[in-house]
Design an enzyme around this catalytic site. Structure first.
Site, short mmCIF file in Angstrom:
data_model
loop_
_atom_site.label_atom_id
_atom_site.label_comp_id
_atom_site.label_asym_id
_atom_site.label_seq_id
_atom_site.Cartn_x
_atom_site.Cartn_y
_atom_site.Cartn_z
N CYS A 255 7.61 -20.95 -38.40
CA CYS A 255 7.27 -20.05 -37.28
C CYS A 255 7.15 -20.83 -35.97
O CYS A 255 6.28 -21.69 -35.82
CB CYS A 255 5.99 -19.31 -37.66
SG CYS A 255 4.94 -18.80 -36.32
N CYS B 167 3.95 -20.53 -33.86
CA CYS B 167 2.83 -21.26 -34.50
C CYS B 167 2.84 -22.72 -34.03
O CYS B 167 1.80 -23.30 -33.76
CB CYS B 167 2.95 -21.23 -36.02
SG CYS B 167 2.99 -19.59 -36.71
#
Lengths: 181, 66
Positions: A25, A28
């Site tokens: 991700c 993230c």
């Protein structure tokens, strides 16, 4: 696994901010430096746990987390705040403060009456534009209606949040050091 | 910068009135010059209701907000 998480939360002597993330991700990874900085700042007062979303899908489901990164602040084992999506340090700070104090963070953005008035006005302008078949002036009225309606909910829009935090970061970026300058 | 000087009831009334006037003007109920006047007043009422600030109150230091 799930029970273990909540048990650990309850027994943890300090408030906790849990970072639900995944290796694949991008956002993230984007908030990682911010989280490192904040966890260093709050070291000894607030703990930061990282939970890999891929490894604990059941836990995410039980917490109703449908997107990552999601940060959840816990005080005495109780959730006090959460935030989904990449964000600036200024936007993540309230999570740590909420975990520390146990008070829910004050939600910024328009008040309820403002939202209601803007949505009503936006809808009315939209209806007027439909009546005018979006011709000439009515196209302008439709655009105005959209802007007014959006201003009622802009703070809830993840795209706006992501773009504005990027823009703020760009504007507040410190000038790069030029070696040899 | 500018302090809100309208109470909630004032703001709601302005937005409702603004929508009604715009409907009469832009909606084609009242045509011609009168329609344009209604449009302008409707837009002013809507705008001042949405932002909560009435510039006309300012010189008189008047406020409906307690």
């Amino acid at each position: 696994m799930e029970n273990n998480f909540f048990e650990r939360l309850k027994q943890n002597p300090r408030p906790v901010v849990v970072d639900f993330w995944a290796p694949w991700c991008g956002p993230c990874r984007a908030i990682e430096p911010v989280m490192k900085k904040l966890s260093a700042e709050y070291a000894g007062r607030v703990d930061v746990w990282k939970v890999n979303a891929d490894e604990q899908p059941d836990l995410l489901r039980s917490l109703r987390i449908y997107g990552i990164p999601t940060l959840v602040a816990y005080h005495n084992g109780q959730e006090v705040a959460r935030r989904t999506g990449a964000a600036s340090p200024a936007a993540l700070l309230p999570l740590f403060e909420a975990a520390l104090s146990g008070d829910k963070p004050v939600r910024s953005g328009p008040a309820a009456l403002d939202r209601l008035l803007r949505l009503t006005a936006g809808a009315a302008l939209g209806i007027l534009a439909i009546q005018g078949h979006f011709s000439g002036l009515y196209l302008f009225v439709a655009g105005l209606g959209l802007v007014v309606a959006f201003s009622a909910v802009y703070d809830r829009c993840p795209i706006y949040r992501a773009l504005s935090s990027r823009l703020k970061a760009l504007l507040h970026k410190e000038p790069a050091n030029h070696p040899g300058a | 910068m500018f302090k809100v000087n309208e109470a909630n009831w004032d703001r709601i009334a302005r937005v409702v009135l603004g929508i009604v006037l715009l409907y009469l003007g832009l909606g084609g109920v009242v045509a011609g010059g009168m329609g344009i006047v209604l449009d302008i007043f409707g837009a002013i009422f809507l705008l001042t209701g949405l932002v909560g600030i009435c510039p006309l109150y300012m010189p008189f230091k008047f406020s409906t907000k307690k």
